[in-house]
Design a protein around this motif. Structure first.
Motif, PDB file in Angstrom:
ATOM      1  N   TRP A 139      15.326  19.486  39.689  1.00 52.12           N
ATOM      2  CA  TRP A 139      15.905  20.778  39.341  1.00 52.12           C
ATOM      3  C   TRP A 139      17.297  20.566  38.759  1.00 52.12           C
ATOM      4  CZ3 TRP A 139      13.937  25.645  39.398  1.00 52.12           C
ATOM      5  CH2 TRP A 139      12.763  25.888  40.137  1.00 52.12           C
ATOM      6  N   TYR A 141      20.576  23.263  37.821  1.00 46.47           N
ATOM      7  CA  TYR A 141      20.985  24.669  37.913  1.00 46.47           C
ATOM      8  C   TYR A 141      22.421  24.827  37.449  1.00 46.47           C
ATOM      9  CZ  TYR A 141      22.393  29.175  39.843  1.00 46.47           C
ATOM     10  OH  TYR A 141      22.896  30.450  39.986  1.00 46.47           O
ATOM     11  N   ALA A 148      18.206  27.764  35.117  1.00 48.19           N
ATOM     12  CA  ALA A 148      17.712  26.584  35.823  1.00 48.19           C
ATOM     13  C   ALA A 148      16.669  25.875  34.976  1.00 48.19           C
ATOM     14  CB  ALA A 148      17.117  26.971  37.178  1.00 48.19           C
ATOM     15  N   ALA A 263      15.668  28.661  43.186  1.00 47.31           N
ATOM     16  CA  ALA A 263      16.425  29.389  42.171  1.00 47.31           C
ATOM     17  C   ALA A 263      16.816  30.771  42.692  1.00 47.31           C
ATOM     18  CB  ALA A 263      15.596  29.521  40.903  1.00 47.31           C
ATOM     19  N   THR A 267      17.486  34.299  38.189  1.00 41.57           N
ATOM     20  CA  THR A 267      17.754  33.095  37.410  1.00 41.57           C
ATOM     21  C   THR A 267      16.685  32.888  36.331  1.00 41.57           C
ATOM     22  OG1 THR A 267      18.792  32.017  39.301  1.00 41.57           O
ATOM     23  CG2 THR A 267      18.039  30.591  37.516  1.00 41.57           C
ATOM     24  N   VAL A 269      14.444  30.527  34.545  1.00 38.21           N
ATOM     25  CA  VAL A 269      13.939  29.185  34.836  1.00 38.21           C
ATOM     26  C   VAL A 269      13.117  28.678  33.663  1.00 38.21           C
ATOM     27  CG1 VAL A 269      12.517  27.781  36.362  1.00 38.21           C
ATOM     28  CG2 VAL A 269      13.876  29.666  37.309  1.00 38.21           C
TER      29      VAL A 269
END
Length: 391
Positions: A139, A141, A148, A263, A267, A269
């Motif tokens: 991940w 972020y 993300a 997340a 967010t 993604v």
């Protein structure tokens, strides 16, 4: 559309500049406070201590300071703005975000629990950018943009060494020691206090003339052999090109919560394919897939040099690539790009003809007018000599 085509012609010389910058990777600095009194140790014994180090867990903070001697990049991005019409990659994508570490000073928090769990957080005021690896999940972020990036299965089958945190003192030290040979002087130069830990100072210098590297200094933890600080200095003097070191470090096991991520609500993604790296390699010019020889993984590859002609050895290795196309004229470039190229490019002539040397404090690249590229951690004169020899 015309501006897009005009800008695209200058991707090659600007990419050469990018390759020069990318050779640095990541870096951090910190001051020692007092020199500890430690038992004497030889360079060979200290190298063996590093090799035997098996630090699997740690957490701490390190500072990154990079000075490539490059001109300011302000306005350069706008020169390629038209080329990003498809939206480009998300701001949370590590391949984009971590390039910020190639200039200026930064503070990072790190945590590691074996080869399957690592976390790196880049601190920028109240904003944070985090890169988390936990098993098959990676991940990234960005709190500032609330975006993300997620990749599943990215580590599956990957060698353990490829899953290390990028740019830590240990990774930098491993690359330098792996490349050391008869062309290198390695000595122990006293002791230091780094992040409250007693350390030996290992100093590595080229024996050859023509290298841009003055020295590499590695502070090694006296108790467990873990590199705590890495400093790369240029023959040009001034600030180190790379200064990377822990300000705080704890070798205990971090909490499992350090490596979990969910997340936040709202967010954006973006999912990435595990095969993305292989697909990107297909887009590289022929000969760059394996990285540039003599400069190892700093150029993003194995350093095998397939498709690239290797000139010299050791610290003065030069990689030669023939693009097969005449170099574009910088006076035809958009003004933002032209100003950038002119500010760190020197016009040169010789038996080979004429061209431009794009220079940093570490890596220099000669782009000849007939499309040949000579690049290495060597001086401008060394590049011109190689071109004149027609090798």
């Amino acid at each position: 559309m015309a501006e897009t085509r005009k800008a695209s012609r200058f991707i090659v010389p600007v990419a050469v500049a990018g390759v020069a910058a990318a050779t640095i990777g990541l870096v951090p600095a910190l001051a020692a406070s007092g020199d500890p009194d430690l038992p004497e140790i030889t360079a060979r014994q200290l190298i063996e201590k590093i090799a035997a180090s098996d630090t699997q867990t740690l957490s701490g903070t390190f500072k990154i300071s990079t000075d490539l001697g490059l001109p300011a990049l302000d306005g350069l991005a706008s020169g390629f703005g038209a080329l990003d019409a498809d939206g480009g990659s998300p701001s949370a994508d590590p391949s984009e975000k971590l390039t910020e570490l190639l200039s200026g000073s930064h503070t990072l928090r790190v945590a590691a629990d074996g080869p399957e769990r690592q976390r790196l957080t880049l601190l920028d005021g109240s904003d944070e950018y985090s890169l988390i690896h936990n098993g098959d999940d990676v991940w990234a972020y960005d709190s500032k943009s609330n975006e993300a990036f997620h990749e599943k299965g990215a580590s599956s089958g990957a060698p353990e060494k490829d899953r290390e945190l990028p740019g830590t003192p240990k990774q930098l030290a491993d690359e330098v020691l792996k490349a050391a040979g008869d062309t290198t002087s390695i000595t122990v130069d006293g002791t230091a206090k780094v992040a409250g830990r007693d350390a030996y100072q290992l100093v590595i210098k080229p024996k050859q003339s023509g290298s841009t590297v003055e020295s590499v200094k590695i502070a090694v933890d006296a108790a467990n052999g873990t590199p705590l600080k890495f400093t790369l200095s240029s023959v040009e003097g001034g600030k180190p090109v790379v200064d990377a070191g822990f300000t705080k470090v704890d070798f205990g096991k971090p909490a499992a919560s350090e490596f979990t991520f969910e997340a936040p609500k709202g967010t954006k993604v973006t999912e990435g394919a595990a095969e993305k790296g292989d697909e990107a390699a297909k887009d590289l010019p022929e000969g760059f897939e394996g990285g540039l020889p003599g400069l190892g993984k700093a150029f993003g590859g194995s350093g095998s040099g397939e498709g690239v002609n290797v000139i010299g050895e050791g610290w003065t290795t030069i990689a030669k690539l023939d693009t097969g196309a005449p170099a574009p004229k910088t006076d035809e470039a958009p003004k933002e790009i032209q100003g950038f190229l002119d500010s760190f490019g020197d016009k040169v002539t010789g038996k080979f003809g004429s061209g431009t040397v794009f220079k940093t404090k570490l890596v220099n690249a000669l782009l000849t007018d007939d499309g040949k590229v000579y690049v290495g951690a060597v001086t401008k004169d060394a590049l011109v000599d190689a071109a004149n020899a027609g090798r």
